[in-house]
Scaffold this active site. Structure first.
Site, PDB file in Angstrom:
ATOM      1  N   ARG A   1      45.224  79.743  22.149  1.00  0.00           N
ATOM      2  CA  ARG A   1      46.289  79.469  23.142  1.00  0.00           C
ATOM      3  C   ARG A   1      47.621  79.117  22.483  1.00  0.00           C
ATOM      4  NH1 ARG A   1      42.441  81.050  25.844  1.00  0.00           N
ATOM      5  NH2 ARG A   1      41.872  80.309  27.921  1.00  0.00           N
TER       6      ARG A   1
ATOM      7  N   SER B   1      42.975  77.310  33.920  1.00  0.00           N
ATOM      8  CA  SER B   1      42.680  76.052  33.214  1.00  0.00           C
ATOM      9  C   SER B   1      43.944  75.201  33.147  1.00  0.00           C
ATOM     10  CB  SER B   1      42.219  76.330  31.783  1.00  0.00           C
ATOM     11  OG  SER B   1      41.084  77.141  31.792  1.00  0.00           O
TER      12      SER B   1
ATOM     13  N   GLU C   1      47.469  72.972  29.385  1.00  0.00           N
ATOM     14  CA  GLU C   1      47.715  74.376  29.035  1.00  0.00           C
ATOM     15  C   GLU C   1      48.868  74.894  29.894  1.00  0.00           C
ATOM     16  OE1 GLU C   1      44.434  77.234  29.379  1.00  0.00           O
ATOM     17  OE2 GLU C   1      45.947  78.791  29.280  1.00  0.00           O
TER      18      GLU C   1
HETATM   19  N1  EPU Z   1      31.188  72.835  32.273  1.00  0.00           N
HETATM   20  C1  EPU Z   1      30.712  71.683  32.860  1.00  0.00           C
HETATM   21  N2  EPU Z   1      30.868  71.536  34.210  1.00  0.00           N
HETATM   22  C2  EPU Z   1      31.435  72.487  34.982  1.00  0.00           C
HETATM   23  C3  EPU Z   1      31.934  73.656  34.392  1.00  0.00           C
HETATM   24  C4  EPU Z   1      31.801  73.828  33.017  1.00  0.00           C
HETATM   25  O1  EPU Z   1      30.167  70.814  32.190  1.00  0.00           O
HETATM   26  O2  EPU Z   1      31.531  72.282  36.196  1.00  0.00           O
HETATM   27  C5  EPU Z   1      31.022  73.007  30.808  1.00  0.00           C
HETATM   28  C6  EPU Z   1      29.758  73.787  30.487  1.00  0.00           C
HETATM   29  O3  EPU Z   1      29.194  73.227  29.329  1.00  0.00           O
HETATM   30  C7  EPU Z   1      30.293  75.185  30.163  1.00  0.00           C
HETATM   31  C8  EPU Z   1      31.612  74.813  29.502  1.00  0.00           C
HETATM   32  O4  EPU Z   1      32.098  73.706  30.271  1.00  0.00           O
HETATM   33  O5  EPU Z   1      29.467  75.880  29.271  1.00  0.00           O
HETATM   34  C9  EPU Z   1      32.619  75.937  29.447  1.00  0.00           C
HETATM   35  O6  EPU Z   1      32.949  76.377  30.759  1.00  0.00           O
HETATM   36  P1  EPU Z   1      33.513  77.855  30.992  1.00  0.00           P
HETATM   37  O7  EPU Z   1      32.635  78.865  30.371  1.00  0.00           O
HETATM   38  O8  EPU Z   1      33.845  77.987  32.431  1.00  0.00           O
HETATM   39  O9  EPU Z   1      34.830  77.913  30.108  1.00  0.00           O
HETATM   40  P2  EPU Z   1      36.017  76.884  29.844  1.00  0.00           P
HETATM   41  O10 EPU Z   1      35.925  76.435  28.418  1.00  0.00           O
HETATM   42  O11 EPU Z   1      36.078  75.825  30.882  1.00  0.00           O
HETATM   43  C10 EPU Z   1      37.627  78.739  28.941  1.00  0.00           C
HETATM   44  C11 EPU Z   1      39.034  79.157  29.154  1.00  0.00           C
HETATM   45  C12 EPU Z   1      39.161  79.980  30.445  1.00  0.00           C
HETATM   46  C13 EPU Z   1      38.256  81.202  30.306  1.00  0.00           C
HETATM   47  C14 EPU Z   1      36.817  80.716  30.069  1.00  0.00           C
HETATM   48  C15 EPU Z   1      35.870  81.848  29.801  1.00  0.00           C
HETATM   49  C16 EPU Z   1      40.408  77.418  28.145  1.00  0.00           C
HETATM   50  C17 EPU Z   1      41.332  76.270  28.364  1.00  0.00           C
HETATM   51  N3  EPU Z   1      39.906  77.984  29.237  1.00  0.00           N
HETATM   52  O12 EPU Z   1      37.292  77.851  30.001  1.00  0.00           O
HETATM   53  O13 EPU Z   1      40.500  80.427  30.553  1.00  0.00           O
HETATM   54  O14 EPU Z   1      38.304  82.034  31.447  1.00  0.00           O
HETATM   55  O15 EPU Z   1      36.792  79.869  28.893  1.00  0.00           O
HETATM   56  O16 EPU Z   1      36.077  82.340  28.527  1.00  0.00           O
HETATM   57  O17 EPU Z   1      40.158  77.781  26.980  1.00  0.00           O
HETATM   58  C18 EPU Z   1      42.626  79.883  31.500  1.00  0.00           C
HETATM   59  O18 EPU Z   1      43.030  79.752  30.341  1.00  0.00           O
HETATM   60  O19 EPU Z   1      43.374  79.708  32.492  1.00  0.00           O
HETATM   61  C19 EPU Z   1      41.225  80.199  31.726  1.00  0.00           C
HETATM   62  C20 EPU Z   1      40.690  80.260  32.935  1.00  0.00           C
END
Ligand code: EPU
Length: 336
Positions: A164, A236, A332
């Site tokens: 990012r 995010s 972000e």
């Molecule tokens: N999780 C929880 N509770 C929840 C949801 C998620 O504990 O209700 C934990 C779980 O362990 C899960 C982890 O969070 O495995 C990761 O969640 P997710 O796969 O949804 O990904 P994220 O890290 O929250 C990132 C990006 C997203 C992107 C997704 C998929 C960032 C800041 N965000 O989210 O990007 O779509 O991975 O690759 O890196 C954005 O930047 O706007 C965005 C949506």
């Protein structure tokens, strides 16, 4: 060039905040942009360049000039046995561009399907999802440098990409370069990335090809992430924080199941969604803003929120996460 006075930005930010800009200027060509960069009135005002507003939080009206690129066009520049080099205008809608590449059989961007925003912002933010960052597929970025009004071409290395992050986002460079075009190098024989989360599971029983991966990603995103048309949001709200492996070991004593992604020998990245979830903040509201129930990393405009409601809720989430884990979340979303 389009110039509007006292202009509502409601369609230019995905939180759908009805804030106003004193002036809104859209340039549709490089010639228009050059005219703008030679204009004395323009430089006497405060001004800010936006994309589709999918990563922006307006804290109130903007008493200056909001600028938007209207430069479009997709062009195949060259190809060899392995790759194609494709040039796209900064104002091309990101997901339409991804759909076009998938249709042509050009691989690389399919995991980045259904991300709101424009081509220019993809190179500015280094967007990433489902195991892919766009920087892997960026060949070079065409810009105009505001201080001299001249063109400057950045190679991928010069863009200084990381999670990012880009050269253009660095504090000393912010707002100084306007991206006009991005050149992507895409694969004719794609190597598919299916290892993140439930991407592989979502393809169960289907042929692994660009089109099916794109459809799976769209399904996953639609399930988890709120549709900005129904509940304004900017994806995010925070970045996933880095912590040291020493800090991780400390946290594991109290939270043995803490999820993490290894970055190098000394650092890991923790999902901010998990930290927020552990603090019991899903559904928490402030004014018209709420922490999304399904993906707590997203803050939504649930009921006529103001920019301030959203920012204050974000601050509260940050404070509680810090008090609980001693980890500082960084937004972000860009505040204006
Ligand atoms: N999780 C929880 N509770 C929840 C949801 C998620 O504990 O209700 C934990 C779980 O362990 C899960 C982890 O969070 O495995 C990761 O969640 P997710 O796969 O949804 O990904 P994220 O890290 O929250 C990132 C990006 C997203 C992107 C997704 C998929 C960032 C800041 N965000 O989210 O990007 O779509 O991975 O690759 O890196 C954005 O930047 O706007 C965005 C949506």
């Amino acid at each position: 060039m389009q110039i509007q006075e006292n202009y509502s930005l409601i369609k230019h930010n995905t939180f759908h905040l009805d804030v106003r800009a004193r002036w809104f200027v859209q340039y549709d060509s490089e010639e228009d942009l050059k005219r703008l960069l030679n204009d004395e009135y323009f430089f006497s005002q405060t001004f800010w360049h936006i994309g589709q507003g999918s990563n922006l939080l307006f804290l109130g009206d903007y008493n200056g000039i909001i600028i938007h690129s209207g430069i479009k066009g997709i062009e195949l520049l060259k190809e060899d046995d392995k790759y194609v080099w494709v040039k796209a205008g900064a104002a091309e809608d990101w997901d339409s561009f991804v759909a076009y590449c998938v249709e042509q059989g050009w691989g690389g961007l399919e995991n980045l399907s259904f991300i709101p925003g424009e081509v220019g912002a993809s190179a500015f933010q280094n967007i990433g999802a489902y195991g892919v960052e766009v920087s892997e597929f960026i060949d070079s970025v065409h810009t105009y440098f505001l201080e001299t009004g001249e063109k400057k071409l950045f190679t991928r290395e010069e863009c200084n990409y990381s999670y990012r992050h880009s050269f253009f986002k660095e504090v000393s460079n912010r707002g100084l370069y306007y991206i006009t075009h991005v050149i992507y190098r895409l694969n004719k024989n794609p190597d598919f990335r299916l290892d993140y989360g439930n991407v592989k599971a979502s393809l169960e029983g289907k042929e692994v090809n660009l089109k099916n991966i794109r459809e799976a990603i769209i399904r996953i995103r639609k399930e988890k992430l709120p549709d900005p048309e129904k509940a304004g949001n900017a994806g995010s709200f925070f970045m996933n924080p880095y912590i040291s492996t020493i800090e991780l070991r400390e946290l594991q004593k109290n939270y043995p199941s803490i999820p993490f992604y290894v970055c190098d020998e000394s650092r890991v990245k923790i999902p901010a969604a998990w930290l927020i979830d552990q603090c019991g903040l899903k559904g928490k509201t402030y004014g018209g803003a709420a922490v999304h129930q399904k993906q707590p990393l997203v803050i939504i405009n649930s009921d006529k929120a103001t920019g301030e409601d959203i920012a204050l809720l974000g601050e509260e989430v940050r404070r509680i996460v810090y008090e609980t884990f001693k980890i500082e979340l960084q937004p972000e979303v860009n505040y204006i």
